[in-house]
Motif scaffolding. Structure first.
Motif, PDB file in Angstrom:
ATOM      1  N   ALA A  26     -21.126  -1.155  19.601  1.00 29.24           N
ATOM      2  CA  ALA A  26     -20.962  -0.819  18.190  1.00 29.24           C
ATOM      3  C   ALA A  26     -20.851  -2.112  17.389  1.00 29.24           C
ATOM      4  O   ALA A  26     -20.005  -2.947  17.674  1.00 29.24           O
ATOM      5  N   THR A  28     -20.264  -4.621  14.102  1.00 31.11           N
ATOM      6  CA  THR A  28     -19.317  -4.702  12.996  1.00 31.11           C
ATOM      7  C   THR A  28     -19.948  -5.425  11.817  1.00 31.11           C
ATOM      8  O   THR A  28     -21.025  -5.970  11.916  1.00 31.11           O
ATOM      9  N   SER A  44     -18.884  -4.360  20.082  1.00 30.05           N
ATOM     10  CA  SER A  44     -18.003  -4.034  21.200  1.00 30.05           C
ATOM     11  C   SER A  44     -18.714  -3.114  22.177  1.00 30.05           C
ATOM     12  O   SER A  44     -19.506  -2.253  21.777  1.00 30.05           O
ATOM     13  N   ASP A  47     -16.634   1.973  21.808  1.00 28.00           N
ATOM     14  CA  ASP A  47     -16.394   2.353  20.418  1.00 28.00           C
ATOM     15  C   ASP A  47     -15.998   3.818  20.363  1.00 28.00           C
ATOM     16  O   ASP A  47     -16.800   4.670  20.745  1.00 28.00           O
ATOM     17  N   PRO A  48     -14.819   4.162  19.922  1.00 31.49           N
ATOM     18  CA  PRO A  48     -13.810   3.231  19.414  1.00 31.49           C
ATOM     19  C   PRO A  48     -13.166   2.426  20.547  1.00 31.49           C
ATOM     20  O   PRO A  48     -13.231   2.825  21.708  1.00 31.49           O
ATOM     21  N   ILE A  49     -12.571   1.320  20.173  1.00 34.30           N
ATOM     22  CA  ILE A  49     -11.872   0.489  21.142  1.00 34.30           C
ATOM     23  C   ILE A  49     -10.554   1.173  21.496  1.00 34.30           C
ATOM     24  O   ILE A  49      -9.734   1.443  20.623  1.00 34.30           O
ATOM     25  N   GLY A  50     -10.385   1.493  22.768  1.00 30.38           N
ATOM     26  CA  GLY A  50      -9.191   2.208  23.219  1.00 30.38           C
ATOM     27  C   GLY A  50      -8.080   1.248  23.611  1.00 30.38           C
ATOM     28  O   GLY A  50      -8.328   0.074  23.867  1.00 30.38           O
ATOM     29  N   ARG A 112      -1.177  -0.239  19.652  1.00 31.62           N
ATOM     30  CA  ARG A 112      -1.770   0.107  18.365  1.00 31.62           C
ATOM     31  C   ARG A 112      -1.218  -0.824  17.287  1.00 31.62           C
ATOM     32  O   ARG A 112      -0.125  -1.360  17.418  1.00 31.62           O
ATOM     33  N   LEU A 134      -8.638  -6.379  13.234  1.00 30.79           N
ATOM     34  CA  LEU A 134      -8.987  -5.198  14.008  1.00 30.79           C
ATOM     35  C   LEU A 134      -7.798  -4.245  14.007  1.00 30.79           C
ATOM     36  O   LEU A 134      -6.731  -4.565  14.527  1.00 30.79           O
ATOM     37  N   LEU A 136      -6.126  -0.996  15.287  1.00 28.23           N
ATOM     38  CA  LEU A 136      -6.217  -0.034  16.384  1.00 28.23           C
ATOM     39  C   LEU A 136      -5.126   1.025  16.278  1.00 28.23           C
ATOM     40  O   LEU A 136      -4.100   0.801  15.691  1.00 28.23           O
TER      41      LEU A 136
END
Ligand SMILES: [Cu+2]
Length: 136
Positions: A26, A28, A44, A47-50, A112, A134, A136
């Protein structure tokens, strides 16, 4: 105009290659480095970044004029400024993919919140830093 078209074509080709490679990278938004020497973006592998997922980014580095920056030395850093801690891993550039692309392996974010990922880029006597926020 011609150079812009070529860049556009290069990007389309790069996007196609990423899709063709079967990895869901993904992309940016592009960021300018602090002193304006470089334009940098990343993609990355997830996506989404976990949270707590080890993954990699492909970093793309261009000059301010949009020419790919090859053979740069890039140091990776970052952390969570609000928590006063750095990264839980030591990500680094492991491969120069050519065309201004660099493979960054060893990225993992363990909580997070607001992260800051920094890349110190050095090439031909020019040194500049780019910081990606970023959330999260
Ligand atoms: Cu934290």
């Amino acid at each position: 105009m011609r150079a812009a078209n070529r860049r556009c074509l290069t990007r389309m080709l790069a996007a196609w290659l990423i899709v063709a490679s079967g990895m869901a990278f993904a992309a940016t938004d592009e960021m300018h480095s602090a002193a304006g020497a470089f334009r940098v973006s990343y993609a990355s592998s997830i996506d989404p970044i976990g949270i707590n997922e080890m993954h990699e980014w492909t970093l793309h580095v261009e000059t301010a004029e949009g020419e790919p920056v090859e053979d740069a030395e890039i140091a990776v850093g970052g952390g969570m400024p609000a928590h006063n801690h750095g990264l839980p891993t030591a990500p680094r550039v492991t491969e120069n993919l050519g065309g201004g692309d660099y493979r960054v392996q060893g990225l993992r974010f363990h909580m997070r919140g607001q992260w800051l990922i920094t890349f110190e880029i050095r090439v031909s006597g020019i040194e500049d830093t780019v910081k990606f926020k970023l959330k999260l």
